[in-house]
Design a protein around this motif. Structure first.
Motif, short mmCIF file in Angstrom:
data_model
loop_
_atom_site.label_atom_id
_atom_site.label_comp_id
_atom_site.label_asym_id
_atom_site.label_seq_id
_atom_site.Cartn_x
_atom_site.Cartn_y
_atom_site.Cartn_z
N THR A 97 0.92 -1.20 0.01
CA THR A 97 -0.03 0.08 -0.01
C THR A 97 0.93 1.20 0.20
O THR A 97 2.05 1.16 0.20
CB THR A 97 -0.93 -0.05 1.27
OG1 THR A 97 -0.28 -0.07 2.43
CG2 THR A 97 -2.04 -1.26 1.06
N ASP A 98 0.36 2.33 -0.18
CA ASP A 98 1.03 3.62 -0.27
C ASP A 98 1.98 3.87 0.64
O ASP A 98 1.81 3.97 2.06
CB ASP A 98 0.15 4.69 -0.38
CG ASP A 98 0.80 6.12 -0.80
OD1 ASP A 98 1.35 6.20 -1.81
OD2 ASP A 98 0.57 6.92 -0.06
N GLY A 99 3.36 4.07 0.45
CA GLY A 99 4.24 4.43 1.40
C GLY A 99 4.98 3.34 1.95
O GLY A 99 5.79 3.74 2.83
N TRP A 100 4.60 2.03 1.88
CA TRP A 100 4.77 0.92 2.73
C TRP A 100 6.32 0.85 2.90
O TRP A 100 6.70 0.85 4.09
CB TRP A 100 4.22 -0.27 2.10
CG TRP A 100 4.93 -0.88 0.85
CD1 TRP A 100 4.94 -0.36 -0.29
CD2 TRP A 100 5.93 -1.70 0.66
NE1 TRP A 100 5.67 -0.86 -1.06
CE2 TRP A 100 6.15 -1.69 -0.67
CE3 TRP A 100 6.68 -2.73 1.69
CZ2 TRP A 100 7.33 -2.77 -0.96
CZ3 TRP A 100 7.55 -3.43 1.06
CH2 TRP A 100 7.91 -3.53 0.01
N LEU A 101 7.01 0.92 1.66
CA LEU A 101 8.57 0.45 1.99
C LEU A 101 9.22 1.84 2.58
O LEU A 101 10.14 1.72 3.53
CB LEU A 101 9.32 0.10 0.70
CG LEU A 101 10.57 -0.18 0.54
CD1 LEU A 101 11.04 -1.19 1.81
CD2 LEU A 101 10.98 -0.39 -0.72
N GLU A 102 8.85 2.91 2.23
CA GLU A 102 9.34 4.42 2.78
C GLU A 102 9.24 4.15 4.19
O GLU A 102 10.19 4.56 5.04
CB GLU A 102 8.62 5.44 2.14
CG GLU A 102 8.99 5.70 0.72
CD GLU A 102 8.08 4.89 -0.07
OE1 GLU A 102 8.05 5.03 -1.40
OE2 GLU A 102 7.30 3.95 0.46
N GLU A 103 8.17 3.94 4.59
CA GLU A 103 7.76 3.80 6.17
C GLU A 103 8.75 2.71 6.94
O GLU A 103 9.01 3.02 7.94
CB GLU A 103 6.22 3.64 6.35
CG GLU A 103 5.85 3.35 7.72
CD GLU A 103 5.91 4.82 8.75
OE1 GLU A 103 5.54 4.39 10.06
OE2 GLU A 103 5.93 5.78 8.15
#
Length: 193
Positions: A97-103
């Motif tokens: 989902t949106d931004g999963w890896l960045e988070e």
């Protein structure tokens, strides 16, 4: 900029694999490379995976095994090919989902003692009810940066630091087709770090 290898073992399941890869492409802004390990999938799946190598949306390494070697051996093949500071191991039926890896990377960098990290999941005792996965993930953003220590990460999707792999090595192939390999790996990491 740091980057991440995303290792996805695949054995058939074309629709799930396509949804997984599409969700990564759509929702990942952190620099990544896909490492797909095809465990002898049927022709339709192997054809789709070969097409990913020509897709310029993401750098892709594709390994094709003649037969299903099992989840653990496939993951180890992927880790052996990885050279990035971060590694994600992801089941091919996982939806990003949106931004999963960045988070996940941000949380790991803000908490240097963390070497293995799971994202939240709708199958980890959390249930989104009748919401879409994207709506459910948007609600979870209220908890951004918060962590909960667990006895072990769950194998559906987890982020590893390169240092963890360098310290404890690959997954133990005694677990063969999977199940509990991630628990063993987490226990080994806890003891070693």
């Amino acid at each position: 900029m740091k980057s991440c290898d995303i290792i996805i073992p695949v054995w058939n399941q074309l629709a799930a694999t396509r949804e997984c890869v599409n969700s990564i492409k759509k929702h990942t802004r952190y620099l990544y490379r896909l490492i797909i390990i095809d465990n002898g999938s049927e022709e339709g799946v192997s054809g789709y995976l070969k097409g990913l190598k020509d897709d310029t949306a993401a750098e892709t390494i594709l390994v094709r095994n003649d037969r299903n070697l099992g989840f653990v051996k496939a993951v180890n093949e992927g880790i052996a090919l990885s050279d990035r500071p971060y590694i994600v191991v992801m089941n091919n039926d996982t939806i990003a989902t949106d931004g999963w890896l960045e988070e996940m990377v941000r949380v790991m960098e803000e908490n240097p003692a963390i070497g293995i990290l799971n994202p939240s999941s709708n199958t980890s005792g959390q249930y989104p009810g009748n919401k879409s996965i994207d709506d459910y993930a948007a609600e979870l953003k209220n908890f951004s940066g918060q962590i909960q220590e667990l006895y072990s990460c769950r194998g559906f999707c987890f982020l590893l630091k390169r240092e963890v792999v360098e310290k404890i090595g690959l997954f133990d192939e005694i677990f063969d087709m999977g199940y509990f390999e991630e628990t063993d790996y987490c226990v080994r990491a806890q003891k070693a770090l």
